[in-house]
Design an enzyme around this catalytic site. Structure first.
Site, PDB file in Angstrom:
ATOM      1  N   GLY A 143       0.767  -1.239   0.000  1.00 18.51           N
ATOM      2  CA  GLY A 143       0.000   0.000   0.000  1.00 18.51           C
ATOM      3  C   GLY A 143       0.798   1.288   0.000  1.00 18.51           C
TER       4      GLY A 143
ATOM      5  CD  GLU B  48       1.157   0.547   6.892  1.00 16.26           C
ATOM      6  OE1 GLU B  48       0.968   0.708   5.667  1.00 16.26           O
ATOM      7  OE2 GLU B  48       0.651  -0.383   7.527  1.00 16.26           O
ATOM      8  CG  ASP B  49      -1.413   1.695   3.105  1.00 15.17           C
ATOM      9  OD1 ASP B  49      -1.240   1.465   4.324  1.00 15.17           O
ATOM     10  OD2 ASP B  49      -1.934   0.870   2.337  1.00 15.17           O
TER      11      ASP B  49
ATOM     12  CG  ASP C 144      -9.006   0.802   9.323  1.00 17.22           C
ATOM     13  OD1 ASP C 144      -9.789   1.557   9.899  1.00 17.22           O
ATOM     14  OD2 ASP C 144      -9.382  -0.212   8.720  1.00 17.22           O
TER      15      ASP C 144
ATOM     16  N   GLY D 230      -5.119   0.484  13.675  1.00 17.87           N
ATOM     17  CA  GLY D 230      -3.856   0.730  14.372  1.00 17.87           C
ATOM     18  C   GLY D 230      -3.080  -0.549  14.651  1.00 17.87           C
TER      19      GLY D 230
ATOM     20  CB  THR E 108      -1.059  -2.901  10.265  1.00 19.63           C
ATOM     21  OG1 THR E 108      -2.193  -3.714   9.945  1.00 19.63           O
ATOM     22  CG2 THR E 108       0.087  -3.264   9.360  1.00 19.63           C
TER      23      THR E 108
ATOM     24  CE  LYS F  28     -10.248   4.142   6.472  1.00 18.74           C
ATOM     25  NZ  LYS F  28     -10.763   2.790   6.130  1.00 18.74           N
TER      26      LYS F  28
ATOM     27  CG  PHE G 211     -12.499   0.224   1.930  1.00 18.95           C
ATOM     28  CD1 PHE G 211     -11.705  -0.448   2.848  1.00 18.95           C
ATOM     29  CD2 PHE G 211     -12.248   0.056   0.585  1.00 18.95           C
ATOM     30  CE1 PHE G 211     -10.676  -1.278   2.429  1.00 18.95           C
ATOM     31  CE2 PHE G 211     -11.218  -0.776   0.150  1.00 18.95           C
ATOM     32  CZ  PHE G 211     -10.440  -1.438   1.070  1.00 18.95           C
TER      33      PHE G 211
ATOM     34  CG  ASP H 182      -5.710  -3.526  -2.258  1.00 20.11           C
ATOM     35  OD1 ASP H 182      -5.335  -3.152  -1.127  1.00 20.11           O
ATOM     36  OD2 ASP H 182      -6.163  -4.658  -2.486  1.00 20.11           O
TER      37      ASP H 182
ATOM     38  NE  ARG I 176      -2.035  -3.066  -4.182  1.00 19.11           N
ATOM     39  CZ  ARG I 176      -2.247  -3.203  -2.876  1.00 19.11           C
ATOM     40  NH1 ARG I 176      -2.161  -2.156  -2.086  1.00 19.11           N
ATOM     41  NH2 ARG I 176      -2.520  -4.371  -2.349  1.00 19.11           N
TER      42      ARG I 176
HETATM   43  P1  IMP Z   1      -5.089  -1.591  10.393  1.00 20.83           P
HETATM   44  O1  IMP Z   1      -4.222  -2.711  10.877  1.00 20.83           O
HETATM   45  O2  IMP Z   1      -6.547  -1.876  10.648  1.00 20.83           O
HETATM   46  O3  IMP Z   1      -4.677  -0.230  10.905  1.00 20.83           O
HETATM   47  O4  IMP Z   1      -5.028  -1.589   8.837  1.00 20.83           O
HETATM   48  C1  IMP Z   1      -3.901  -1.266   8.188  1.00 20.83           C
HETATM   49  C2  IMP Z   1      -3.886  -1.830   6.788  1.00 20.83           C
HETATM   50  O5  IMP Z   1      -5.171  -2.178   6.284  1.00 20.83           O
HETATM   51  C3  IMP Z   1      -3.366  -0.765   5.896  1.00 20.83           C
HETATM   52  O6  IMP Z   1      -1.965  -0.803   5.811  1.00 20.83           O
HETATM   53  C4  IMP Z   1      -4.048  -1.058   4.582  1.00 20.83           C
HETATM   54  O7  IMP Z   1      -3.269  -1.953   3.855  1.00 20.83           O
HETATM   55  C5  IMP Z   1      -5.356  -1.697   4.982  1.00 20.83           C
HETATM   56  N1  IMP Z   1      -6.461  -0.707   4.979  1.00 20.83           N
HETATM   57  C6  IMP Z   1      -7.042  -0.114   6.045  1.00 20.83           C
HETATM   58  N2  IMP Z   1      -8.023   0.729   5.688  1.00 20.83           N
HETATM   59  C7  IMP Z   1      -8.053   0.689   4.337  1.00 20.83           C
HETATM   60  C8  IMP Z   1      -8.845   1.380   3.343  1.00 20.83           C
HETATM   61  O8  IMP Z   1      -9.734   2.213   3.622  1.00 20.83           O
HETATM   62  N3  IMP Z   1      -8.573   1.062   2.052  1.00 20.83           N
HETATM   63  C9  IMP Z   1      -7.617   0.166   1.678  1.00 20.83           C
HETATM   64  N4  IMP Z   1      -6.851  -0.492   2.573  1.00 20.83           N
HETATM   65  C10 IMP Z   1      -7.062  -0.232   3.883  1.00 20.83           C
HETATM   66 MG    MG Z   2      -0.818  -1.525   4.464  1.00 26.87          MG
END
Ligand code: IMP
Ligand code: MG
Length: 176
Positions: free
Chosen positions: A44, A99-100, A103, A105, A107, A131, A152, A159, A165
């Site tokens: 991402g 990071e991209d 969401d 947190g 990851t 977010k 989303f 993606d 992407r």
């Molecule tokens: P987290 O672990 O929930 O914070 O999610 C992190 C990962 O989920 C990001 O690095 C993205 O790859 C993916 N992700 C989270 N939200 C979105 C979104 O709105 N669109 C696309 N990918 C997302």
């Molecule tokens: Mg990611």
């Protein structure tokens, strides 16, 4: 592929302007430091990584770390899967983790723990998007491009089922 309706949320011009600002701020943060290594989180962060690095006018090494948490769904699985490890040691280096999106947190926190276990001198985090309403655990990010709602989004590296992407902007996805 499943085509979906997209609405632009952040334009290409807005992204490029903000990335330049972040590049300058990050350069200031690292001023006087040597052995800086930018770790891009695949897949991402590819667009943000490439543009941000060109906006940081310093000597920086490049590394990549692959992880995936979503599979083909639009909801976080809460499980982070390692898909590619760092090629070189980051021990005693100043890591800029890119990071991209943050969401839930999960990851970002996982990445801070696993990269931190490699004994870098410091870890600084940057994410294009955050977010705040979706956070499931406390997660500090040093440099954030844009705070967005919990819709989303796709584009500029992000993606939906592997596609979108390569859009130069960020868009929300209308699922129906
Ligand atoms: P987290 O672990 O929930 O914070 O999610 C992190 C990962 O989920 C990001 O690095 C993205 O790859 C993916 N992700 C989270 N939200 C979105 C979104 O709105 N669109 C696309 N990918 C997302
Ligand atoms: Mg990611």
């Amino acid at each position: 592929m499943n085509h979906v309706n997209l609405s632009t949320l952040i334009s290409e011009a807005q992204i490029q302007k903000r990335v330049q600002e972040l590049g300058e701020q990050i350069k200031e943060r690292f001023s006087g430091k040597e052995d800086i290594v930018a770790v891009g989180v695949l897949k991402g962060s590819i667009m943000f990584y490439a543009d941000l690095l060109r906006a940081i006018d310093m000597d920086i090494q490049c590394e990549f770390y692959g992880c995936s948490s979503y599979g083909n769904s639009t909801k976080s699985s809460g499980e982070v899967k390692l898909t590619l490890d760092l090629a070189n040691s980051v021990k005693d280096k100043h890591v800029l983790l890119i990071e991209d999106i943050v969401d839930s947190g999960l990851t970002m926190n996982y990445l801070k723990t696993v990269i931190g276990a490699r004994n870098p001198a410091t870890i600084t985090t940057a994410s294009l998007l955050l977010k705040p309403d979706s956070l499931k655990e406390e997660c500090e990010v040093d440099f954030v491009g844009f705070e967005i709602g919990d819709d989303f989004v796709v584009g500029y590296g992000l993606d939906f089922q592997g596609y979108y992407r390569n859009l130069p902007y960020v868009a929300t996805v209308n699922m129906n």
